[in-house]
Design an enzyme around this catalytic site. Sequence first.
Site, mmCIF file in Angstrom:
data_model
loop_
_atom_site.group_PDB
_atom_site.id
_atom_site.type_symbol
_atom_site.label_atom_id
_atom_site.label_comp_id
_atom_site.label_asym_id
_atom_site.label_seq_id
_atom_site.Cartn_x
_atom_site.Cartn_y
_atom_site.Cartn_z
ATOM 1 N N GLY A 71 -16.098 16.524 -64.160
ATOM 2 C CA GLY A 71 -15.645 17.446 -63.315
ATOM 3 C C GLY A 71 -16.998 18.217 -62.746
ATOM 4 N N THR A 72 -18.013 18.350 -63.670
ATOM 5 C CA THR A 72 -19.126 18.789 -63.050
ATOM 6 C C THR A 72 -19.729 18.027 -61.992
ATOM 7 O OG1 THR A 72 -19.691 19.811 -65.230
ATOM 8 C CG2 THR A 72 -21.569 19.708 -63.720
ATOM 9 N N ASN A 155 -10.380 28.490 -66.950
ATOM 10 C CA ASN A 155 -10.649 27.864 -68.275
ATOM 11 C C ASN A 155 -10.614 29.005 -69.293
ATOM 12 O OD1 ASN A 155 -13.002 28.078 -66.541
ATOM 13 N ND2 ASN A 155 -14.069 27.721 -68.622
ATOM 14 N N SER A 203 -10.880 16.106 -63.937
ATOM 15 C CA SER A 203 -11.870 15.677 -65.120
ATOM 16 C C SER A 203 -10.834 15.035 -66.013
ATOM 17 C CB SER A 203 -12.524 17.140 -65.683
ATOM 18 O OG SER A 203 -12.949 16.413 -66.959
ATOM 19 N N ALA A 204 -11.258 13.891 -66.418
ATOM 20 C CA ALA A 204 -10.383 12.985 -67.418
ATOM 21 C C ALA A 204 -10.137 13.326 -68.612
ATOM 22 C CB ALA A 204 -11.023 11.448 -67.507
ATOM 23 N N HIS A 205 -11.218 14.031 -69.240
ATOM 24 C CA HIS A 205 -10.996 14.377 -70.598
ATOM 25 C C HIS A 205 -10.170 15.850 -70.677
ATOM 26 C CE1 HIS A 205 -14.290 17.597 -71.163
ATOM 27 N NE2 HIS A 205 -14.516 17.122 -69.986
ATOM 28 N N THR A 241 -22.573 1.254 -60.122
ATOM 29 C CA THR A 241 -21.561 0.441 -60.685
ATOM 30 C C THR A 241 -20.598 1.272 -61.608
ATOM 31 O OG1 THR A 241 -23.104 -1.395 -61.060
ATOM 32 C CG2 THR A 241 -21.049 -1.359 -62.316
ATOM 33 N N CYS A 329 -19.887 28.888 -74.184
ATOM 34 C CA CYS A 329 -20.667 28.551 -75.200
ATOM 35 C C CYS A 329 -20.863 27.222 -75.222
ATOM 36 C CB CYS A 329 -19.735 28.893 -76.416
ATOM 37 S SG CYS A 329 -20.511 28.254 -78.110
#
Length: 389
Positions: A71-72, A155, A203-205, A241, A329
Amino acid sequence: MAEQAYLDWNATAPLRPQARAAMLAASDIVGNPSSVHAEGRAARRLIEEARAQVASLVGVDARDVVFTSGGTEANMLALTPSIETAGEKAPRDRLLVSAVEHPSVRSGGRFAANSIEEIPVNGHGQVDLAQLEHRLSGTAAGGSRPLVSIMLANNETGTIQPIAAAAAIVHAAGGLLHVDAVQGPGRINCDFKALGADLMTLSAHKLGGPKGVGALIKRSDLHIDPQIKGGGQERGHRAGTENVSGIAGFGAAAEATRVGLPAEQARIATLRDLLEAGIRRVSSRIVIFGSKADRLPNTTLFTVPGMKAETAVIAFDLEGIAVSSGAACSSGKVAPSHVLAAMGIAPELARGAVRVSFGYSTTESEVSAFLRAWAKLAGALYKGNEIAA
Ligand code: PLP
């Protein structure tokens, strides 16, 4: 032994089984996705399958998905003056961001510091649309070309922003709208076109995929100057890649998220209501931040006057419950929350904010474990320290 409960899904979600399986399978593919031989084509196939899965999560064409390292990076890629549309090649000259954005958006990406402006939010954390309109008024006529970045949901508080209304204002002023939707999937609908976004970060996570993978979704006619230049991968938007197994895991997680949304959304909302009713029963002076706004169904950011979040998070951890402090944090060091400050929350109250966040595998028994721990800890966490709310 106390039951373990992971209730920090807004920080990161556990890997979905479908993502793990896809990543393991992809790890055995040897080819470079840019190679023309069979092994290369097999790797390319996995990437394109994942691209279609991510595209369908947000209702776009697969070619409008640019994979990034998270995401960043997607936010960095989006926030550049060098975005060309079909009819316009001149650089964007202003960046407007809401006051509650993630630090990666607040940094302003590739805009010069003196071209970045902040749009305030109200006490519930919702962006002030009148201010947005006021700041943009006259820009189209004056030849200015703004880029605006507003997150889909916060968030820390879970507050959902009025994106479609913001998009209408931004477009009327000749601007483009970037939406950081990292916290949206699996919790609310994230349809790119319905929201009116021009650019969108995922973002995947946060949705049960691997860490270190993300995507920038873009309107088909936009070309963005790449931040990482080199071999021309991702249609020239992001060289290097590709992270084949990470992308395959992202695709599988996106697919599971899309399919599971209707059931998961209602289920996690029920658990969240159970949690909030339970904490209120123990502590009548509880404050739930953003509770009067439209909020993600999985997020509760709360405090009781007198509580300190650092102490509370450690106390919960000793009881086997993983939650986080609402304050940013990132390196284990708790800084005051810019989100709560922007909402006008007094610093003494803000420093007690504890965030509990759920996801697809959260169970009622984990919520009960949290409530048992709260009943045990609450008195010690704020008694004797009470301050006026
Ligand atoms: N945007 C928001 C709203 C987030 O919550 C986060 C992660 O915490 C990010 C962006 C950054 O995403 P990533 O961790 O994939 O770099």
